[in-house]
Scaffold this active site. Structure first.
Site, mmCIF file in Angstrom:
data_model
loop_
_atom_site.group_PDB
_atom_site.id
_atom_site.type_symbol
_atom_site.label_atom_id
_atom_site.label_comp_id
_atom_site.label_asym_id
_atom_site.label_seq_id
_atom_site.Cartn_x
_atom_site.Cartn_y
_atom_site.Cartn_z
ATOM 1 N N GLU A 1 0.968 -1.039 0.058
ATOM 2 C CA GLU A 1 0.062 0.096 -0.049
ATOM 3 C C GLU A 1 0.733 1.122 0.032
ATOM 4 O OE1 GLU A 1 -0.072 -2.798 1.786
ATOM 5 O OE2 GLU A 1 -1.988 -2.969 3.031
ATOM 6 N N ASP B 1 24.888 -38.618 -2.597
ATOM 7 C CA ASP B 1 24.996 -37.584 -3.578
ATOM 8 C C ASP B 1 25.950 -36.340 -3.018
ATOM 9 O OD1 ASP B 1 22.861 -38.922 -4.861
ATOM 10 O OD2 ASP B 1 21.448 -37.390 -4.661
ATOM 11 N N ARG C 1 22.325 -22.511 -7.497
ATOM 12 C CA ARG C 1 23.623 -22.158 -8.467
ATOM 13 C C ARG C 1 23.211 -21.694 -9.998
ATOM 14 N NH1 ARG C 1 24.901 -26.973 -6.297
ATOM 15 N NH2 ARG C 1 24.279 -27.967 -8.094
ATOM 16 N N CYS D 1 -2.488 -3.646 7.101
ATOM 17 C CA CYS D 1 -2.305 -4.281 8.239
ATOM 18 C C CYS D 1 -2.618 -3.015 9.394
ATOM 19 C CB CYS D 1 -0.444 -4.531 8.555
ATOM 20 S SG CYS D 1 0.372 -3.070 8.323
HETATM 21 C C1 AOF Z 1 -0.071 -5.148 4.371
HETATM 22 N N1 AOF Z 1 0.631 -4.887 3.269
HETATM 23 O O1 AOF Z 1 2.435 -5.311 1.786
HETATM 24 C C2 AOF Z 1 2.265 -6.656 3.609
HETATM 25 C C3 AOF Z 1 1.393 -7.259 4.885
HETATM 26 O O2 AOF Z 1 6.819 -6.346 10.077
HETATM 27 P P1 AOF Z 1 6.197 -5.549 8.909
HETATM 28 O O3 AOF Z 1 5.780 -4.184 9.370
HETATM 29 O O4 AOF Z 1 6.697 -5.725 7.682
HETATM 30 O O5 AOF Z 1 4.614 -6.356 9.027
HETATM 31 C C4 AOF Z 1 4.755 -7.865 8.588
HETATM 32 C C5 AOF Z 1 3.214 -8.403 8.524
HETATM 33 O O6 AOF Z 1 2.367 -7.463 7.990
HETATM 34 C C6 AOF Z 1 2.784 -9.663 8.190
HETATM 35 O O7 AOF Z 1 3.035 -10.624 9.188
HETATM 36 C C7 AOF Z 1 1.598 -9.554 7.604
HETATM 37 O O8 AOF Z 1 0.609 -9.695 8.698
HETATM 38 C C8 AOF Z 1 1.218 -8.063 7.033
HETATM 39 N N2 AOF Z 1 1.764 -8.140 5.634
HETATM 40 N N3 AOF Z 1 0.542 -6.291 5.018
HETATM 41 O O9 AOF Z 1 -0.599 -4.431 4.779
HETATM 42 C C9 AOF Z 1 1.731 -5.763 2.827
HETATM 43 N N4 AOF Z 1 3.512 -7.352 3.484
HETATM 44 ZN ZN ZN Z 2 1.243 -2.883 5.872
#
Ligand code: AOF
Ligand code: ZN
Length: 338
Positions: free
Chosen positions: A46, A196, A203, A71
């Site tokens: 966002e 193996d 790589r 978030c």
């Molecule tokens: C969003 N937009 O692009 C993402 C989200 O430690 P931070 O601040 O990067 O927060 C990570 C958490 O935020 C992750 O566990 C998930 O709940 C959310 N990810 N949220 O609004 C994003 N990548």
């Molecule tokens: Zn966020």
């Protein structure tokens, strides 16, 4: 939302343990901003989308399409829901609610409380597929497990002396390196490590090395093996001892619940996916416990006549098939009902 998913996927291999997230901002049916989460610890989708909008005065009359609920907490970055409120965006369309208990509906709550119209569940199934590792981690408290092997047309993964060279072709092997860069960890059993002597690094593709994992119950493997060269963090799960030695970790588990404990330990370490690269005994042990999500099987057009049998899947559902210069690659997923 399709475009937002496409953007999200560009973060594949760089954002774990965060989810892949994409965001598109639309004004009068025209895209005026786009962004995605590029890198773990970096700005969220966002933030990048809002920053890409030239004329911010259009935002109150714009629609925001984002693949995951914005978030609501201060993590490595400030809350995205607050940012959308600050810019007074018109409405927000979301694919999936964030399963992270720190968010889980609270982001939507912040938006609605500020009078922003929110609709969730747009392309929900596609979104869950996109972030299957992230959702499995929160839902099952274990990493997403991918089984991978290459077998001959007559069903062998190695000759009787464990020689497994030249089953799949060089193009198939390149794809495996791409897959390694996509997962958090890669696991092999004792026999594969011994016969193996793999490096288990990336790589033949650009990307991050996954954590290396080896299962060696009785600590029979010699420390001269490539796996133990300390170039990449490595974990050796066993029945004998706990010992930490720089980037090489020995972890003792119980015989009775070995695989569940192994996956629980990986979960604790924030590892959201693991690719099991063999051999047959190791892969079958995950299959027998139902501890797998997806399998990718190369079948070459050569025959060995005799040798080490390929793993056998149970409760597998065919998902798709492609041909890679003579090798057949089949995808299966585990049928959860089974
Ligand atoms: C969003 N937009 O692009 C993402 C989200 O430690 P931070 O601040 O990067 O927060 C990570 C958490 O935020 C992750 O566990 C998930 O709940 C959310 N990810 N949220 O609004 C994003 N990548
Ligand atoms: Zn966020």
């Amino acid at each position: 939302m399709h475009r937002a998913m496409e953007l999200a996927r560009l973060g594949f291999g760089y954002v774990s343990p965060n989810p892949m997230v994409g965001c598109v901002i639309v004004h009068n049916n025209k895209i005026i901003g786009e962004g995605f989460h590029r890198q773990f610890g970096g700005p969220h989708a966002e933030v990048n989308a809002i920053n890409s909008v030239d004329d911010k005065s259009l935002l109150p009359a714009s629609q925001v399409y984002v693949t995951l609920e914005p978030c609501s907490f201060f993590g490595k970055t400030p809350p995205c829901a607050d940012l959308l409120v600050k810019h007074k965006v018109g409405s927000v369309f979301i694919a999936n609610i964030d399963p992270n208990p720190k968010v889980s509906g609270k982001g939507i709550g912040i938006l609605r409380k500020a009078g922003i119209e929110v609709e969730e569940g747009i392309l929900e199934i596609e979104g869950r597929g996109l972030n299957k590792r992230f959702f499995t981690s929160f839902g099952k408290k274990r990493p997403y497990v991918i089984l991978k092997w290459a077998q001959t047309a007559d069903g062998y993964v190695a000759r009787k002396n464990f020689d497994s060279k030249w089953i799949s072709n060089k193009y198939s092997r390149k794809i495996v390196h791409k897959w390694r860069a996509e997962e958090d960890a890669i696991l092999v059993g004792k026999n594969t490590a011994m016969y193996d002597n793999p490096n288990l690094n990336v790589r033949e593709w650009a990307g991050n090395n996954p954590v290396r994992i080896v299962v060696d119950h009785h600590l029979r493997l010699g420390e001269h093996l490539n796996l133990f060269n300390r170039e990449i963090p490595t974990i050796c799960y066993n029945l004998k001892q706990d010992r930490q030695n720089g980037d090489l970790d020995f972890v003792k588990l119980s015989r009775e619940d070995f695989l569940n404990e192994l996956l629980a330990d990986l979960h604790q370490r924030n590892i959201q996916s693991v690719m099991i690269e063999g051999g047959t005994v190791t892969i079958n042990s995950f299959v027998e416990k139902g501890l797998w999500d997806e399998a990718r099987v190369f079948v070459a057009d050569t025959c060995f006549g005799e040798g080490i049998m390929a793993p056998r899947l149970m409760h597998a559902e065919f998902e798709g098939k492609e041909t890679i210069m003579g090798d057949t690659l089949t995808y299966f997923k585990r049928n959860d009902i089974g």
